[in-house]
Design an enzyme around this catalytic site. Structure first.
Site, PDB file in Angstrom:
ATOM      1  N   HIS A 203      62.927 128.297  27.423  1.00 31.39           N
ATOM      2  CA  HIS A 203      62.058 129.218  28.170  1.00 31.39           C
ATOM      3  C   HIS A 203      62.553 130.663  28.071  1.00 31.39           C
ATOM      4  O   HIS A 203      63.621 130.955  27.524  1.00 31.39           O
ATOM      5  CB  HIS A 203      61.948 128.778  29.629  1.00 31.39           C
ATOM      6  CG  HIS A 203      63.240 128.855  30.398  1.00 31.39           C
ATOM      7  ND1 HIS A 203      63.774 130.038  30.851  1.00 31.39           N
ATOM      8  CD2 HIS A 203      64.104 127.875  30.806  1.00 31.39           C
ATOM      9  CE1 HIS A 203      64.890 129.801  31.519  1.00 31.39           C
ATOM     10  NE2 HIS A 203      65.127 128.499  31.490  1.00 31.39           N
ATOM     11  N   SER A 277      59.948 134.394  24.349  1.00 34.09           N
ATOM     12  CA  SER A 277      60.556 135.643  24.806  1.00 34.09           C
ATOM     13  C   SER A 277      62.078 135.639  24.627  1.00 34.09           C
ATOM     14  O   SER A 277      62.566 135.519  23.496  1.00 34.09           O
ATOM     15  CB  SER A 277      60.152 135.881  26.269  1.00 34.09           C
ATOM     16  OG  SER A 277      60.482 137.180  26.688  1.00 34.09           O
ATOM     17  N   ASP A 424      49.712 141.426  25.288  1.00 29.25           N
ATOM     18  CA  ASP A 424      51.067 141.350  25.835  1.00 29.25           C
ATOM     19  C   ASP A 424      51.610 142.750  26.120  1.00 29.25           C
ATOM     20  O   ASP A 424      51.743 143.572  25.203  1.00 29.25           O
ATOM     21  CB  ASP A 424      51.983 140.628  24.841  1.00 29.25           C
ATOM     22  CG  ASP A 424      53.309 140.207  25.459  1.00 29.25           C
ATOM     23  OD1 ASP A 424      53.761 140.872  26.405  1.00 29.25           O
ATOM     24  OD2 ASP A 424      53.891 139.212  24.994  1.00 29.25           O
ATOM     25  N   HIS A 452      51.612 137.871  27.860  1.00 28.19           N
ATOM     26  CA  HIS A 452      52.933 137.276  27.721  1.00 28.19           C
ATOM     27  C   HIS A 452      52.997 135.857  28.296  1.00 28.19           C
ATOM     28  O   HIS A 452      53.762 135.026  27.802  1.00 28.19           O
ATOM     29  CB  HIS A 452      53.960 138.172  28.424  1.00 28.19           C
ATOM     30  CG  HIS A 452      55.367 137.924  28.014  1.00 28.19           C
ATOM     31  ND1 HIS A 452      55.834 138.172  26.742  1.00 28.19           N
ATOM     32  CD2 HIS A 452      56.440 137.441  28.702  1.00 28.19           C
ATOM     33  CE1 HIS A 452      57.117 137.862  26.668  1.00 28.19           C
ATOM     34  NE2 HIS A 452      57.507 137.412  27.831  1.00 28.19           N
TER      35      HIS A 452
END
Length: 477
Positions: A203, A277, A424, A452
């Protein structure tokens, strides 16, 4: 004629808006400079009163230290005549893992005016000596708080209590303290014993494994779940994973814990990686360490900013991510969270320490009709974990990403796919194209009208099918 007038009017409005943004930013961030300075000493006093530990503020004094080949670190505070010798217990830790943005953040006034003197620091002198060669010296700068943290790590002590007064003390956030295993929390799905392939999900910043398990995992086909073992990990300092306050949350520590908890813990030999990310940086580091094991690499909104020659990589990326502007709002939020340690700690105190209250209020407001996994991931971490991860991973590894991408281009033959939301505002679309320029075979897919978060949330079924196709294609190759 009318079109020409409209263009001129738009141009004038754009200039006025830009000027207004600069003026407001100067006023707002000057105020934030003062506020963070005041909060620095407020927390210093509170920490002393509550934890009986007088801690130097990060913008305060600096320490001098000498490391020699015998495995000693000699630390002396500024102004002290005597030095303390501490023996190293771990040779794995390297000072270059610590980003200089942790202790070199000039005030907004200093940066804009460029008239005030640059912050001066004492230095750490690193001495390397051998029998045949004369000692050579190189210097780096490091904050005294970092030196104290290193002392605690090297002699096996905690600089702070396991749970600080400003952190949440609930069972969810501290479940790791009841276990003898110091491993990350991993949520697995799919066949346990006879999985043909493994997929590791990583994540992003201030998130958790729920970003994957609550969205994608239920949407994978039964066939995919019979073939692939899905492994979603909570990163060190986030979700249900350990949140040690004596950690500096460097890239090395994050990668080591993923290897220990996922690759070794689940006996993973070859695997696919899906990362979002911040997780993309960790994914690249893992791929470089395990080039023969990675079968496909899927990156969502990778934060890759090529650094111009002559620029400090860490400082350049920090200013790209956090430009200290009030508009757009995302830039303002990133700036506050990146430049102001004690304002960020206050936000963490309000949100993270009291997350149970926020959970309760949201359930009342929504009638418990919606799941709040995104909020849970956002507010279930510690300030030390988020602050150090932000600086040591996102900013601190900026000078390494070129080499990582080159290794993946030259040494890995796996599929590289990059997804990016068209809207984003956290990571600009150019970052994904920067990856493609470095790795020409990488395929970039821009998802229209997604940002995002909604690049996954809201299109999880479609994205699950896309991932299955990527894995299937990689297996055939």
């Amino acid at each position: 004629m009318e079109f020409s007038v409209m263009c001129k009017t738009r141009h004038v409005l754009t200039l006025v808006g830009s000027a207004l943004n600069i003026v407001l930013s100067f006023i707002v961030f000057c105020f934030l400079d003062i506020l963070d300075f005041v909060l620095c000493f407020v927390y210093k006093v509170l920490d002393f009163c509550i934890e009986s530990e007088w801690k130097n503020p990060s913008s305060g004094s600096y320490s001098a230290a000498t490391l020699d080949g015998s495995g000693k670190i000699i630390v002396s505070e500024q102004g002290e005549t005597e030095s303390e010798v501490v023996y190293l217990t771990s040779t794995k830790f390297q000072l270059e893992e610590i980003s200089d943005t942790l202790y070199s953040c000039p005030s907004f006034v200093t940066e804009v005016s460029n008239q005030l003197k640059k912050l001066t620091f004492d230095t750490i002198t690193i001495t390397k000596s051998t029998e045949k060669k004369k000692p050579t010296r190189s210097t780096i700068t490091i904050n005294s708080t970092i030196v104290k943290l290193l002392q605690g790590r090297m002699i096996g002590q905690y600089l702070y209590p396991i749970t600080r007064w400003s952190d949440c003390d609930c069972q969810f956030c501290n479940s790791w303290t009841y276990s003898t295993k110091r491993t990350l929390f991993v949520k697995s799905d799919g066949p346990k014993d006879q999985a043909k392939e493994d997929v590791v999900f990583i994540h992003g910043f201030v998130s958790s494994s729920a970003f994957w398990t609550e969205t994608l995992f239920p949407k994978f086909s039964s066939k995919a779940k019979s073939i692939y073992r899905l492994l979603a990990v909570d990163l060190l300092g986030f979700g249900r994973s350990p949140k040690p306050n004596d950690s500096l949350y460097t890239l090395r520590e994050h990668v080591d814990m993923i290897e220990k908890s996922v690759l070794e813990g689940y006996g993973v030999r070859s695997f696919h990686i899906v990362a979002h990310s911040l997780g993309c940086i960790l994914a690249l580091a893992i791929a470089v360490k395990h080039p023969e094991s990675v079968k496909s690499l899927t990156l969502l909104a990778p934060p890759y900013y090529p650094v111009p020659k002559g620029e400090s990589a860490t400082q350049y990326v920090m200013r790209r991510v956090a430009p200290r502007r009030v508009w757009p709002p995302m830039a303002f939020c990133a700036s506050v969270g990146s430049w102001y340690q004690y304002i960020a700690r206050t936000i963490s105190l309000v949100l993270c320490k009291n997350h149970r209250l926020w959970d309760f209020l949201i359930k009342i407001i929504t009638g418990n009709r919606i799941r709040t996994f995104l909020l849970e991931g956002f507010i279930r971490h510690t300030h030390i974990a988020s602050w150090h991860t932000l600086h040591n991973v996102i900013f601190g590894t900026s000078g390494k990403l070129d080499r990582y991408l080159d290794v993946i281009r030259d040494r890995l033959s796996c599929e590289v796919t990059v997804f990016h939301g068209e809207d984003d505002e956290v990571i600009p679309l150019e970052c994904s194209y920067n990856v493609q320029r470095r790795i020409p075979r990488a395929r970039v897919k821009v998802v229209e009208n997604k940002d995002h978060i909604t690049i996954v949330v809201g299109r999880q079924k479609e994205f699950a099918r896309e991932l299955e196709e990527i894995w299937k294609k990689s297996t055939k190759n």
